[in-house]
Write an enzyme that holds these catalytic residues in place. Structure first.
Site, PDB file in Angstrom:
ATOM      1  N   TYR A 130       2.649   0.732  19.405  1.00 55.08           N
ATOM      2  CA  TYR A 130       3.672  -0.216  19.324  1.00 55.08           C
ATOM      3  C   TYR A 130       3.521  -1.189  18.500  1.00 55.08           C
ATOM      4  O   TYR A 130       2.527  -1.141  17.568  1.00 55.08           O
ATOM      5  CB  TYR A 130       3.402  -0.626  20.957  1.00 55.08           C
ATOM      6  CG  TYR A 130       2.063  -1.809  20.957  1.00 55.08           C
ATOM      7  CD1 TYR A 130       0.806  -1.384  20.950  1.00 55.08           C
ATOM      8  CD2 TYR A 130       2.402  -3.491  20.861  1.00 55.08           C
ATOM      9  CE1 TYR A 130      -0.327  -2.043  20.788  1.00 55.08           C
ATOM     10  CE2 TYR A 130       1.216  -3.953  21.049  1.00 55.08           C
ATOM     11  CZ  TYR A 130      -0.237  -3.460  20.897  1.00 55.08           C
ATOM     12  OH  TYR A 130      -0.849  -4.350  21.024  1.00 55.08           O
ATOM     13  N   ARG A 184       3.500  -0.547   9.304  1.00 51.06           N
ATOM     14  CA  ARG A 184       2.291  -0.449  10.232  1.00 51.06           C
ATOM     15  C   ARG A 184       2.471   0.744  11.638  1.00 51.06           C
ATOM     16  O   ARG A 184       1.794   1.366  11.841  1.00 51.06           O
ATOM     17  CB  ARG A 184       1.740  -1.679  10.783  1.00 51.06           C
ATOM     18  CG  ARG A 184       0.447  -1.493  11.270  1.00 51.06           C
ATOM     19  CD  ARG A 184      -0.272  -2.888  11.728  1.00 51.06           C
ATOM     20  NE  ARG A 184       0.737  -3.620  12.665  1.00 51.06           N
ATOM     21  CZ  ARG A 184       0.146  -4.712  12.872  1.00 51.06           C
ATOM     22  NH1 ARG A 184      -0.693  -5.483  12.451  1.00 51.06           N
ATOM     23  NH2 ARG A 184       1.215  -5.479  13.807  1.00 51.06           N
ATOM     24  N   ARG A 214       1.307  17.396  32.296  1.00 51.15           N
ATOM     25  CA  ARG A 214      -0.035  16.783  31.990  1.00 51.15           C
ATOM     26  C   ARG A 214      -0.992  17.697  31.336  1.00 51.15           C
ATOM     27  O   ARG A 214      -1.576  18.804  32.012  1.00 51.15           O
ATOM     28  CB  ARG A 214      -0.633  15.911  33.301  1.00 51.15           C
ATOM     29  CG  ARG A 214      -1.963  15.179  32.773  1.00 51.15           C
ATOM     30  CD  ARG A 214      -2.607  14.560  33.833  1.00 51.15           C
ATOM     31  NE  ARG A 214      -3.860  13.817  33.446  1.00 51.15           N
ATOM     32  CZ  ARG A 214      -4.947  14.368  33.297  1.00 51.15           C
ATOM     33  NH1 ARG A 214      -5.044  15.731  33.216  1.00 51.15           N
ATOM     34  NH2 ARG A 214      -6.022  13.352  32.633  1.00 51.15           N
ATOM     35  N   HIS A 237      -4.134  17.347  28.107  1.00 50.78           N
ATOM     36  CA  HIS A 237      -4.625  16.687  26.754  1.00 50.78           C
ATOM     37  C   HIS A 237      -4.129  16.962  25.657  1.00 50.78           C
ATOM     38  O   HIS A 237      -3.589  16.487  24.872  1.00 50.78           O
ATOM     39  CB  HIS A 237      -6.058  16.722  26.776  1.00 50.78           C
ATOM     40  CG  HIS A 237      -6.810  15.876  27.737  1.00 50.78           C
ATOM     41  ND1 HIS A 237      -6.755  16.103  29.035  1.00 50.78           N
ATOM     42  CD2 HIS A 237      -7.606  14.564  27.638  1.00 50.78           C
ATOM     43  CE1 HIS A 237      -7.557  15.015  29.678  1.00 50.78           C
ATOM     44  NE2 HIS A 237      -7.973  14.366  29.011  1.00 50.78           N
ATOM     45  N   LYS A 239      -2.583   0.826  16.258  1.00 49.65           N
ATOM     46  CA  LYS A 239      -2.026  -0.209  17.260  1.00 49.65           C
ATOM     47  C   LYS A 239      -1.490   0.562  18.364  1.00 49.65           C
ATOM     48  O   LYS A 239      -0.487   0.963  18.676  1.00 49.65           O
ATOM     49  CB  LYS A 239      -0.955  -0.968  16.616  1.00 49.65           C
ATOM     50  CG  LYS A 239      -0.725  -2.350  17.395  1.00 49.65           C
ATOM     51  CD  LYS A 239       0.246  -3.156  16.648  1.00 49.65           C
ATOM     52  CE  LYS A 239       0.791  -4.287  17.351  1.00 49.65           C
ATOM     53  NZ  LYS A 239      -0.537  -5.273  17.940  1.00 49.65           N
ATOM     54  N   GLU A 290     -12.687  -8.531  15.135  1.00 47.91           N
ATOM     55  CA  GLU A 290     -11.627  -9.416  15.542  1.00 47.91           C
ATOM     56  C   GLU A 290     -11.652  -9.903  17.081  1.00 47.91           C
ATOM     57  O   GLU A 290     -12.579  -9.712  17.817  1.00 47.91           O
ATOM     58  CB  GLU A 290     -10.384  -8.458  15.283  1.00 47.91           C
ATOM     59  CG  GLU A 290     -10.183  -7.395  16.188  1.00 47.91           C
ATOM     60  CD  GLU A 290      -9.193  -6.455  15.859  1.00 47.91           C
ATOM     61  OE1 GLU A 290      -8.363  -6.718  15.206  1.00 47.91           O
ATOM     62  OE2 GLU A 290      -9.206  -5.157  16.234  1.00 47.91           O
TER      63      GLU A 290
HETATM   64  C1  LIG Z   1      -6.378  -6.207  18.239  1.00 52.79           C
HETATM   65  C2  LIG Z   1      -5.370  -7.214  17.282  1.00 52.79           C
HETATM   66  N1  LIG Z   1      -5.798  -7.733  16.263  1.00 52.79           N
HETATM   67  C3  LIG Z   1      -5.045  -8.300  15.226  1.00 52.79           C
HETATM   68  C4  LIG Z   1      -3.761  -8.762  15.647  1.00 52.79           C
HETATM   69  C5  LIG Z   1      -2.804  -9.282  14.913  1.00 52.79           C
HETATM   70  O1  LIG Z   1      -2.054  -8.606  14.451  1.00 52.79           O
HETATM   71  P1  LIG Z   1      -0.535  -9.151  13.846  1.00 52.79           P
HETATM   72  O2  LIG Z   1      -0.736 -10.471  12.879  1.00 52.79           O
HETATM   73  O3  LIG Z   1       0.053  -8.139  13.153  1.00 52.79           O
HETATM   74  O4  LIG Z   1       0.236  -9.550  15.166  1.00 52.79           O
HETATM   75  C6  LIG Z   1      -3.215  -8.094  16.942  1.00 52.79           C
HETATM   76  C7  LIG Z   1      -1.864  -8.450  17.422  1.00 52.79           C
HETATM   77  O5  LIG Z   1      -1.331  -8.162  18.463  1.00 52.79           O
HETATM   78  C8  LIG Z   1      -4.113  -7.439  17.904  1.00 52.79           C
HETATM   79  O6  LIG Z   1      -3.663  -6.960  18.948  1.00 52.79           O
END
Ligand SMILES: Cc1ncc(COP(=O)(O)O)c(C=O)c1O
Length: 284
Positions: free
Chosen positions: A34, A53, A101, A103, A145, A177
């Site tokens: 996403y 991305r 379903r 994997h 993501k 993070e």
């Molecule tokens: C785990 C994570 N790290 C960093 C970010 C920040 O990313 P961005 O600046 O692209 O929104 C997000 C944003 O949702 C995130 O979910």
């Protein structure tokens, strides 16, 4: 409340009427990626970076990109136009699609494409927040993501139970993070953020700050940050597309610096705002 319109597999439909199969692999396996793309004052912000991305996440997950760059741009533009709010958040999700379903995905499965718009105003603020730290128990590909966000959901709930708004993850003594944002620290005038790796998301806001501060004072060092550096920093802030830059004033109950948003945060925030207001709103 007026129902908003979303995009699902080629059609714009009222959000309340949009339906997908329970066999969608996004639902069954979290087999989906996403993006969250902000719209400020009616202009989409950093769209090429978000779409790039998205493509990187799709490629890493081996989900075929269902649309051309031009189509993605057109659909995002149409969705923004269908909603009156000047500040919106465009959510984009691509799952591998619907299949029995198993994997192992079948090669002919067709990706499910979903986009929706939500108002951004309720999220936008630079109010200082408090955070907690926790061991990073997520998987080893946090650069993708993916919608498989159980660990982040659990971490947010853990933070809330402790009266905080966000969790900063620590892996082997180093800051990675936060649950939904990237981390910056400042100490003695030096700004640092963890380097890009499989352990963090390459945040669009993070990368923009690194770019904007390149060659300025302060510039950003992309270097590992230890937990001790985090807790002894003069300033800490988080970045994300929906919340932009947010100062952190307490970590695990202890004040960061003098417990207020610091001067470097203010400087970096004004550089970001200047960029955003002067040329940041891009349409393509
Ligand atoms: C785990 C994570 N790290 C960093 C970010 C920040 O990313 P961005 O600046 O692209 O929104 C997000 C944003 O949702 C995130 O979910």
């Amino acid at each position: 409340m007026v129902d908003s319109v979303c995009y699902l597999n080629g059609h714009f439909v009222p959000l309340s009427e949009a339906k997908i199969s329970v066999l969608d692999r996004g639902f069954i396996f979290g087999d989906a990626v996403y993006e969250v793309i902000p719209v400020f004052d009616g202009s989409v912000f950093r769209l090429p970076e978000h779409l790039k991305r998205l493509r990187t996440s799709l490629a890493a997950a081996a989900i075929p990109d269902p649309l051309s760059m031009h189509s993605w741009t057109t659909i995002v533009g149409e969705l923004i136009g269908l909603h009156r709010g000047h500040d919106q958040m465009i959510y984009v999700q691509v799952s591998r699609g619907v299949a029995a379903r198993d994997h192992m995905p079948r090669p002919d499965v067709k990706p499910t494409v979903f986009l929706m718009s939500s108002p951004l105003t309720w999220l936008r603020h630079s109010d200082p927040i408090t955070v907690v730290t926790t061991e990073d128990f997520r998987w080893g590909r946090c650069d993708i993501k993916t919608t498989s966000l159980l660990a982040s959901v659990m971490s947010r709930m853990h933070a809330a139970r402790l009266g905080s708004q966000e969790t900063i993850f620590i892996r082997s003594g180093l800051v990675t993070e936060a649950a939904a944002s990237n981390v910056f620290i400042a100490k003695s005038g030096v700004v640092k953020t963890p380097p890009l790796s499989h352990q963090i998301l390459a945040g669009v806001t993070r990368n923009l700050l690194v770019e904007l501060l390149d060659g300025t004072d302060p510039s950003v060092r992309e270097e590992p940050i230890s937990q001790i550096e985090l807790t002894s920093a003069d300033e800490v802030w988080l970045t994300s597309s929906s919340r932009e830059l947010v100062p952190v004033i307490r970590i695990d109950g202890k004040p960061v610096g003098d417990g207020l948003a610091g001067p470097l945060f203010q400087r970096v925030k004004s550089i970001y705002e200047f960029y955003k207001n002067s040329r940041g709103g891009e349409t393509e």
